[in-house]
Design an enzyme around this catalytic site. Structure first.
Site, PDB file in Angstrom:
ATOM      1  N   ASP A  22       0.869  -1.176   0.000  1.00 16.37           N
ATOM      2  CA  ASP A  22       0.000   0.000   0.000  1.00 16.37           C
ATOM      3  C   ASP A  22       0.908   1.229   0.000  1.00 16.37           C
ATOM      4  O   ASP A  22       1.617   1.484   0.978  1.00 16.37           O
ATOM      5  CB  ASP A  22      -0.906  -0.050   1.242  1.00 16.37           C
ATOM      6  CG  ASP A  22      -1.903   1.104   1.286  1.00 16.37           C
ATOM      7  OD1 ASP A  22      -1.569   2.203   0.787  1.00 16.37           O
ATOM      8  OD2 ASP A  22      -3.000   0.920   1.844  1.00 16.37           O
TER       9      ASP A  22
ATOM     10  N   LYS B  71      -6.294  10.220  -1.050  1.00  9.86           N
ATOM     11  CA  LYS B  71      -5.327  10.991  -0.249  1.00  9.86           C
ATOM     12  C   LYS B  71      -4.435  11.851  -1.159  1.00  9.86           C
ATOM     13  O   LYS B  71      -4.929  12.660  -1.901  1.00  9.86           O
ATOM     14  CB  LYS B  71      -4.519  10.034   0.620  1.00  9.86           C
ATOM     15  CG  LYS B  71      -5.328   8.924   1.261  1.00  9.86           C
ATOM     16  CD  LYS B  71      -6.380   9.428   2.217  1.00  9.86           C
ATOM     17  CE  LYS B  71      -7.051   8.259   2.909  1.00  9.86           C
ATOM     18  NZ  LYS B  71      -8.422   8.496   3.284  1.00  9.86           N
TER      19      LYS B  71
END
Ligand code: 3LM
Length: 409
Positions: A189, A214
């Protein structure tokens, strides 16, 4: 497709983030690609429709399996990550579940790092078992620990680096060697870094996943996820994980906004990293602060590893205040500019308390075992003028100091 900006040897990262995979002359000279608001795509002939379903013709079928505007962003992100192909999803959790549902079956095992984003942890800790999948958590800051734990049924190895919320760093190349030796697929990730700061595929990972909500999009105005890997893996995740299992399809408009955000990714990540480095240093020397976790600090335990695998140290800072969570709560409530909210990577500086918010999916004893305290505070350092961020935080800490709470611990 598009201009020759796909050639990583010729063009730099920022140039590719702006141009890659799109030639305005393909669409009447429009500087920005169109948003294709179409759920379905007309087939030139019935025969060709069948060929598309059979995978013999790569033309578009239906938005759940692909859309021309989304495709541009998928290719661009894949090139930035150094991967063959990309897939966008409706959220980071959509990307993660699409990968796991595609790759795992009954009797398989997934080994994940001890520290994970709260919902990823919960998926593995509480739900995987219902589908006959065994999830184990090991400390992946040491590849030797993975080597001890990995076995013949380990299909997937999974980590975040830096890990949400405590910034632990995993050695991607070291873990990749262990995975290769055991035939396990290694998933990283890369949400905290983005490909501008770290490219896990170049270090040996097989699959990169993102919460594109994000830094990649960067403006807190959408939810999106991404997967980047080989063409073979992406085809499977698209046609099984997303098309037939979770349906976590990104909307055309969100893909467009994501592409717009990605154009300024390098500028934003430079600024996030500079401001977070400055703030981490100031906090580390402050009376009210027990500990600061930022990979750019020389005394951070994995500073040398971080320097090797990251181009800069990113915009996330975690800290513990003297006086634990009660101090943290007062600190957050005393802030005037900095906003108390979950999520990260936005223009606005955000602060939150993992134990009661993003990581409340961990039981209290699990939090201790998995390496973060109830007093931990997480700051996503934004793009405001650095002096204003620092002043707001120092004023809030000063108020805390005056209240005497932090001294009582
Ligand atoms: C958060 N994180 O505030 P979405 N991987 C990582 C993440 O940080 C996240 C996801 C995946 C936060 C969200 S908490 C309710 C808000 C490293 C999300 C999942 O599905 O796009 O939210 O991504 O830490």
């Amino acid at each position: 497709m598009g201009k020759s900006t796909n050639d990583a040897r010729t063009f730099g990262f920022s140039t590719r983030a702006i141009h890659d995979g799109y030639d305005p002359q393909d669409y009447h000279g429009a500087l920005n690609p169109p948003v294709f608001l179409s759920s379905t795509f007309a087939f030139p002939s019935a025969e060709q429709g069948g060929q598309r379903f059979a995978g013999e013709d790569r033309g578009f079928i239906y938005h759940r399996v692909g859309n021309p505007g989304v495709d541009i962003v998928e290719r661009r992100l894949a090139h930035l990550e150094g991967g063959e192909a990309g897939l966008l999803t409706s959220s980071g959790m959509g990307a993660i579940t699409a990968v796991l549902w595609t790759m795992l079956g009954q009797g398989d095992e997934i080994i994940a790092d001890k520290t994970l984003y709260g919902c990823t942890f919960s998926l593995l800790r509480h739900h995987a078992e219902r589908f006959g999948i065994k999830a184990r958590f090991v400390d992946m800051t040491d590849p030797a620990k993975l080597a001890e734990a990995i076995g013949p049924s380990t299909k997937i190895v999974y980590c975040e680096t830096p890990a949400n919320p405590n910034m632990r760093i995993c050695d991607i190349a070291g873990l990749s060697d262990v995975c290769t030796a055991h035939g396990a697929t290694f998933v990283v990730d890369n949400t905290y870094c983005t490909p501008y700061l770290q490219r896990p595929l170049e270090l040996g990972a097989d699959i990169v996943v993102h919460s594109a909500t994000k830094y990649l999009s960067g403006h807190g105005d959408l939810l999106a996820g991404a997967v980047v890997a080989s063409r073979e893996i992406i085809d499977k995740v698209r046609f099984v994980g997303v098309k037939e299992m979770n349906g976590a399809v990104i909307s055309s408009f969100d893909a467009y906004l994501l592409m717009r955000g990605m154009k300024t990714l390098s500028l934003r990540m430079d600024r996030h990293s500079q401001s977070a480095s400055r703030l981490a240093r100031v906090l580390a020397g402050h009376d009210t602060v027990e500990a600061v976790y930022y990979p750019g600090l020389e005394d951070f335990p994995q500073h040398d590893l971080a320097k090797r695998q990251m181009a800069a140290f990113g915009g996330m800072v975690a800290l513990e205040l003297k006086g634990g969570f009660e101090s943290g709560r007062r600190f957050m409530d005393a802030l005037k500019l900095v906003t108390t909210a979950v999520s990260l990577g936005d223009a606005e500086t955000l602060v939150q308390h993992p134990a009661s918010m993003t990581h409340s999916t961990y039981a209290p004893e699990e939090r201790a075992r998995h390496g973060f305290t109830d007093g931990l505070i997480r700051i996503s350092v934004g793009l405001e003028d650095y002096a204003d961020i620092e002043a707001d935080i120092l004023e809030a800490l000063e108020r805390l100091n005056r209240s005497g709470l932090s001294a009582s611990a």
